[in-house]
Scaffold this motif. Structure first.
Motif: not given
Length: 555
Positions: A212-223
């Motif tokens: 997380k110090t270098k990356y920001a994660l987001s998720v689409e379509g988890l459903e």
């Protein structure tokens, strides 16, 4: 009658026990609340034994710190579970509760007791929030009420049972230190068990804070990931940490397929076995394919990187067809996924120059997009097309989240003010500092000349000054319309009418040059023309100094 004969209760319990993920989650929550009741009953006697005090108010005050710890732990667990369930917190929370009870046994001061009680509540919050989330996620919508009712039943039984047992032991004069030791041992066993059950999720929790110090994660379509049943995830392969990113994004445990030559490394084999990785030969051996098929039949989630290797160019290449044979006799869902943002990272095969270029933007934004489930008859090419479609969706999401063009330009320009950013025959080399200064000067000029009009025409050659004018208009929130100077006068007039541009920024020298080539726009533009030569005469020395000072100032 059915209620009195406990038919409803049996139905609820059978619904819960038949689903292992739900059953284990409810069991874990019940153990926590049961031990909480034991602590509630046993602590006052423990407090009196260590301090020699009958001050019930002080004992209750120390006990109340567990509520504060539970609130903080629950809030933290919730913040770490945005758009995914942080199941890796479960073993972390149980280890923390074990440590808190072990510390309570050794605590000799009121402060030490309060800290250990608070810690028990804090780690309890980390423990139960993902378990409650897992119950709601895995519960079928049609039976969710029944499952939640059964969960409350088990929790109340555990609380009542431990309350009665603790009261009897304390009344009988049982050794409280031994009681706490037994509880600590039970939590230690629970911790080990959860690590064995979800090793990848626990490891993920340890590694993710570093990422997380270098990356920001987001998720689409988890459903789009089915809550139960066999699922084959298939997508692109960009870096050495794709497996970790994919597991972080998925609420369900994933079994990854890996080439056997990596699996056979002696220093990795034990680790990969712990994570139940599926080895496969380059020729897609029959045994490996049968292993994948069996995992899917067992209702597990298996992930395959369709290309079979880490990308050399960041593009989606041809998918191997081996998975088609693995799922041909299996009733499972194939869910495509696309990983965006890892190309150019230290773990990718991008060039050194590209890595350095992309690392200047700060934290890298990673998007994991899951597509709608496909039938098990899907071919390799159809799966590839589905991943390509997902790539457009992921890039659209990424672009929507970006700062406006001028913000990104200014941020990059400020990193090196004296670096050359533009070159043309008229102005020669232009540094970032000179470019920013010119943009600020033009903004002041345009504020006086353009007013509130939204659309502004530009009739200039491809040049540094044209870029400066465009950036100035963008920074003012206006829409620059770059006009094609090879159009005939009639078409140009129609374009200006449709664009609703009341002003066109141009240059007398450029208009004269166009006239020699047969393009006479002077009459078409009329009083709409704002000539750079006229604007330049209105620039005062004080304005230049002011713009230069602002160009040096931090963003």
């Amino acid at each position: 009658k059915a209620y009195l004969q406990l038919d409803y209760l049996r139905q609820n319990l059978s619904q819960i026990i038949s689903h292992s993920d739900i059953w284990l989650s409810i069991l874990g929550i019940s153990i926590f609340w049961g031990m909480s009741q034991t602590l509630l009953v046993a602590f006052p006697a423990h407090f009196k034994m260590l301090t020699g005090s009958d001050n019930a108010a002080m004992a209750n005050l120390i006990l109340s710190t567990s509520i504060l710890g539970l609130i903080v732990g629950s809030f933290l667990a919730g913040s770490m579970s945005k758009r995914h369930i942080a199941l890796g917190l479960i073993p972390f929370g149980s280890i923390g509760m074990f440590g808190a009870l072990a510390w309570l046994m050794l605590a000799q001061t009121k402060l030490a007791m309060a800290v250990s009680i608070w810690s028990f509540g804090f780690f309890g919050g980390l423990f139960i929030i993902p378990l409650n989330s897992a119950i709601q996620y895995f519960a079928p919508p049609a039976h969710e009420g029944r499952i939640l009712s059964g969960s409350n039943f088990f929790q109340n039984i555990a609380m009542l049972g431990m309350l009665v047992l603790s009261s009897v032991l304390i009344y009988a004069g049982a050794n409280l230190q031994m009681l706490f030791a037994f509880m600590s041992l039970a939590l230690l066993i629970l911790s080990i068990y959860t690590i064995v059950i979800v090793p990848h999720l626990f490891a993920r929790l340890l590694i993710y804070p570093i990422l997380k110090t270098k990356y920001a994660l987001s998720v689409e379509g988890l459903e789009n990931i089915p809550q139960s049943g066999g699922v084959l995830l298939i997508g692109n392969h960009i870096s050495w940490i794709d497996w970790l990113v994919l597991q972080i994004a998925s609420p369900r445990a994933i079994k990854f397929v890996i080439y056997r030559k990596f699996y056979e490394f002696w220093y990795l084999k034990w680790f990969l076995r712990l994570f139940k990785v599926i080895p496969i030969s380059e020729g897609a051996s029959k045994q490996s394919l049968e292993n994948i098929a069996q995992r899917l039949k067992n209702g597990e989630v298996v992930a395959i990187f369709g290309e079979g290797h880490i990308s050399y160019n960041g593009q989606i290449n041809t998918f191997a067809k081996g998975f088609e044979r693995a799922v041909q006799d299996v009733d499972c869902a194939i869910v495509p996924f696309y990983l965006r943002g890892l190309w150019g990272s230290s773990f990718s095969r991008a060039s050194k120059y590209y890595k350095e270029l992309t690392q200047r933007r700060g934290r890298r934004e990673i998007i994991v997009a899951f597509g709608k489930a496909l039938p098990s008859t899907t071919s390799a090419e159809q799966a590839r097309q589905a991943v390509i479609e997902l790539s457009f969706i992921a890039w659209d999401v990424f672009l929507e989240r970006q700062s406006p063009l001028m913000h990104n330009w200014l941020r990059n320009a400020k990193t090196n003010l004296f670096k050359t950013c533009a070159v043309d025959p008229l102005m020669g080399k232009t540094s970032n500092l000179k470019f920013i200064t010119a943009v600020l000067i033009f903004i002041d000029l345009f504020k006086q000349s353009l007013g509130k009009q939204a659309h502004v025409g530009i009739l200039l050659p491809n040049s540094t000054i044209a870029s400066i004018v465009n950036m100035a208009l963008f920074s003012m929130g206006k829409v620059p319309i770059n006009l094609n100077y090879t159009l005939n006068e009639g078409v140009m007039a129609q374009v200006l009418e449709k664009s609703q541009a009341r002003h066109v920024i141009t240059s007398t020298a450029f208009l004269e040059k166009l006239q020699t080539k047969g393009f006479d726009y002077a009459q078409v533009l009329g009083d709409k023309a704002l000539r750079l030569e006229d604007l330049r005469q209105r620039v005062e020395k004080a304005s230049k100094i002011k713009a230069l000072i602002f160009a040096f100032m931090p963003q």
